[in-house]
Design a protein around this motif. Structure first.
Motif, PDB file in Angstrom:
ATOM      1  N   GLN A  89       0.822  -1.202   0.000  1.00  9.74           N
ATOM      2  CA  GLN A  89       0.000   0.000   0.000  1.00  9.74           C
ATOM      3  C   GLN A  89       0.860   1.257   0.000  1.00  9.74           C
ATOM      4  O   GLN A  89       0.522   2.246  -0.647  1.00  9.74           O
ATOM      5  CB  GLN A  89      -0.962   0.017   1.198  1.00  9.74           C
ATOM      6  CG  GLN A  89      -1.942   1.166   1.145  1.00  9.74           C
ATOM      7  CD  GLN A  89      -2.749   1.197  -0.144  1.00  9.74           C
ATOM      8  OE1 GLN A  89      -3.353   0.193  -0.531  1.00  9.74           O
ATOM      9  NE2 GLN A  89      -2.760   2.319  -0.835  1.00  9.74           N
ATOM     10  N   ASN A  90       1.987   1.219   0.711  1.00 10.01           N
ATOM     11  CA  ASN A  90       2.899   2.371   0.680  1.00 10.01           C
ATOM     12  C   ASN A  90       3.405   2.617  -0.733  1.00 10.01           C
ATOM     13  O   ASN A  90       3.476   3.756  -1.189  1.00 10.01           O
ATOM     14  CB  ASN A  90       4.072   2.166   1.640  1.00 10.01           C
ATOM     15  CG  ASN A  90       3.703   2.472   3.063  1.00 10.01           C
ATOM     16  OD1 ASN A  90       2.829   3.288   3.319  1.00 10.01           O
ATOM     17  ND2 ASN A  90       4.351   1.809   4.000  1.00 10.01           N
ATOM     18  N   PHE A  91       3.755   1.547  -1.434  1.00  8.99           N
ATOM     19  CA  PHE A  91       4.200   1.706  -2.818  1.00  8.99           C
ATOM     20  C   PHE A  91       3.103   2.342  -3.662  1.00  8.99           C
ATOM     21  O   PHE A  91       3.358   3.300  -4.401  1.00  8.99           O
ATOM     22  CB  PHE A  91       4.616   0.363  -3.437  1.00  8.99           C
ATOM     23  CG  PHE A  91       4.805   0.461  -4.923  1.00  8.99           C
ATOM     24  CD1 PHE A  91       5.970   1.001  -5.447  1.00  8.99           C
ATOM     25  CD2 PHE A  91       3.806   0.065  -5.799  1.00  8.99           C
ATOM     26  CE1 PHE A  91       6.138   1.135  -6.821  1.00  8.99           C
ATOM     27  CE2 PHE A  91       3.969   0.190  -7.170  1.00  8.99           C
ATOM     28  CZ  PHE A  91       5.134   0.726  -7.683  1.00  8.99           C
ATOM     29  N   ILE A  92       1.884   1.809  -3.546  1.00  7.53           N
ATOM     30  CA  ILE A  92       0.763   2.342  -4.326  1.00  7.53           C
ATOM     31  C   ILE A  92       0.573   3.823  -4.022  1.00  7.53           C
ATOM     32  O   ILE A  92       0.438   4.651  -4.932  1.00  7.53           O
ATOM     33  CB  ILE A  92      -0.538   1.556  -4.033  1.00  7.53           C
ATOM     34  CG1 ILE A  92      -0.418   0.090  -4.450  1.00  7.53           C
ATOM     35  CG2 ILE A  92      -1.750   2.237  -4.666  1.00  7.53           C
ATOM     36  CD1 ILE A  92      -0.338  -0.168  -5.930  1.00  7.53           C
ATOM     37  N   SER A  93       0.558   4.174  -2.745  1.00  3.25           N
ATOM     38  CA  SER A  93       0.354   5.572  -2.358  1.00  3.25           C
ATOM     39  C   SER A  93       1.459   6.466  -2.895  1.00  3.25           C
ATOM     40  O   SER A  93       1.186   7.521  -3.477  1.00  3.25           O
ATOM     41  CB  SER A  93       0.287   5.696  -0.832  1.00  3.25           C
ATOM     42  OG  SER A  93      -0.850   5.043  -0.336  1.00  3.25           O
ATOM     43  N   LEU A  94       2.700   6.062  -2.692  1.00  6.34           N
ATOM     44  CA  LEU A  94       3.830   6.875  -3.150  1.00  6.34           C
ATOM     45  C   LEU A  94       3.854   6.997  -4.666  1.00  6.34           C
ATOM     46  O   LEU A  94       4.066   8.077  -5.212  1.00  6.34           O
ATOM     47  CB  LEU A  94       5.147   6.297  -2.636  1.00  6.34           C
ATOM     48  CG  LEU A  94       5.359   6.402  -1.128  1.00  6.34           C
ATOM     49  CD1 LEU A  94       6.541   5.548  -0.695  1.00  6.34           C
ATOM     50  CD2 LEU A  94       5.548   7.851  -0.714  1.00  6.34           C
ATOM     51  N   PHE A  95       3.625   5.894  -5.351  1.00  7.93           N
ATOM     52  CA  PHE A  95       3.605   5.906  -6.815  1.00  7.93           C
ATOM     53  C   PHE A  95       2.500   6.821  -7.329  1.00  7.93           C
ATOM     54  O   PHE A  95       2.735   7.685  -8.174  1.00  7.93           O
ATOM     55  CB  PHE A  95       3.416   4.485  -7.358  1.00  7.93           C
ATOM     56  CG  PHE A  95       3.246   4.425  -8.847  1.00  7.93           C
ATOM     57  CD1 PHE A  95       4.356   4.454  -9.683  1.00  7.93           C
ATOM     58  CD2 PHE A  95       1.985   4.346  -9.422  1.00  7.93           C
ATOM     59  CE1 PHE A  95       4.201   4.409 -11.063  1.00  7.93           C
ATOM     60  CE2 PHE A  95       1.835   4.294 -10.793  1.00  7.93           C
ATOM     61  CZ  PHE A  95       2.943   4.332 -11.617  1.00  7.93           C
ATOM     62  N   CYS A  96       1.296   6.635  -6.804  1.00  6.40           N
ATOM     63  CA  CYS A  96       0.153   7.404  -7.308  1.00  6.40           C
ATOM     64  C   CYS A  96       0.299   8.896  -7.035  1.00  6.40           C
ATOM     65  O   CYS A  96       0.027   9.715  -7.917  1.00  6.40           O
ATOM     66  CB  CYS A  96      -1.147   6.875  -6.709  1.00  6.40           C
ATOM     67  SG  CYS A  96      -1.593   5.221  -7.325  1.00  6.40           S
ATOM     68  N   VAL A  97       0.730   9.253  -5.851  1.00  3.83           N
ATOM     69  CA  VAL A  97       0.847  10.674  -5.520  1.00  3.83           C
ATOM     70  C   VAL A  97       1.984  11.331  -6.295  1.00  3.83           C
ATOM     71  O   VAL A  97       1.802  12.383  -6.915  1.00  3.83           O
ATOM     72  CB  VAL A  97       1.018  10.881  -3.996  1.00  3.83           C
ATOM     73  CG1 VAL A  97       1.354  12.326  -3.681  1.00  3.83           C
ATOM     74  CG2 VAL A  97      -0.260  10.478  -3.266  1.00  3.83           C
ATOM     75  N   THR A  98       3.171  10.719  -6.294  1.00  4.97           N
ATOM     76  CA  THR A  98       4.312  11.368  -6.950  1.00  4.97           C
ATOM     77  C   THR A  98       4.153  11.388  -8.465  1.00  4.97           C
ATOM     78  O   THR A  98       4.394  12.420  -9.097  1.00  4.97           O
ATOM     79  CB  THR A  98       5.647  10.707  -6.552  1.00  4.97           C
ATOM     80  OG1 THR A  98       5.613   9.311  -6.852  1.00  4.97           O
ATOM     81  CG2 THR A  98       5.944  10.909  -5.080  1.00  4.97           C
TER      82      THR A  98
END
Length: 176
Positions: A89-98
């Motif tokens: 989920q951290n990857f998804i969040s970081l990927f999507c936001v950045t």
């Protein structure tokens, strides 16, 4: 144990560079994950050796990135923060936001460029050679706009968690 914890925290800090984020975000993420409990700004400041003001900035960024949450602790008067323990989920969040930020910024700039190129073509004041170049640039700009649209769809695909139907999470350590 301290050496292992420090290694984990520094690895988390190094990983943030992939997303174009500060190592401090990764350190704070790693520190809270290692503590396995929510922490206050004062505790984070002590753990990192940084000012409370800087910790406030970092935590605000982590909240915007959806990798941290403010949590309620009964009896506590201070704001307390926890991080998402799920690395996927951290990857998804970081990927999507950045990537979302980059795509929005690039799309706006490219739309302006494309409109300017079309305006130049419509004005009809270009030499034949200039017209050929501007038409080429406009075609390239249109391709970039399509690319940014594809990236937006990719981000939505990740954000919807549909990615996990195609590439399932590995729930246990398969290396053993």
């Amino acid at each position: 144990m301290m050496k292992i914890e420090q290694h984990f925290i520094e690895q988390s800090a190094d990983n943030m560079e992939v997303y174009g984020l500060s190592a401090t975000v990764g350190r704070v993420l790693g520190i809270i994950q290692m503590k396995q409990m929510p922490m206050t700004l004062n505790e984070l400041s002590d753990a990192t050796g940084m000012s409370k003001t800087r910790m406030s900035q970092v935590v605000r960024e982590m909240l915007e990135l959806n990798v941290a949450d403010k949590v309620f602790i009964k009896g506590s008067r201070q704001d307390v923060y926890n991080v998402e323990p799920d690395h996927y989920q951290n990857f998804i969040s970081l990927f999507c936001v950045t990537w979302g930020r980059m795509v929005r910024k690039s799309r706006i700039a490219e739309k302006r460029m494309y409109q300017e190129l079309i305006k130049m073509i419509e004005q009809g004041e270009l030499t034949e050679e200039e017209l050929t170049k501007v038409q080429h640039y406009a075609a390239q700009s249109k391709k970039l706009l399509a690319y940014y649209e594809w990236l937006s769809r990719l981000i939505e695909f990740f954000d919807s968690d549909e990615i996990f139907t195609h590439i399932p999470k590995i729930e246990k350590d398969k290396s053993k």
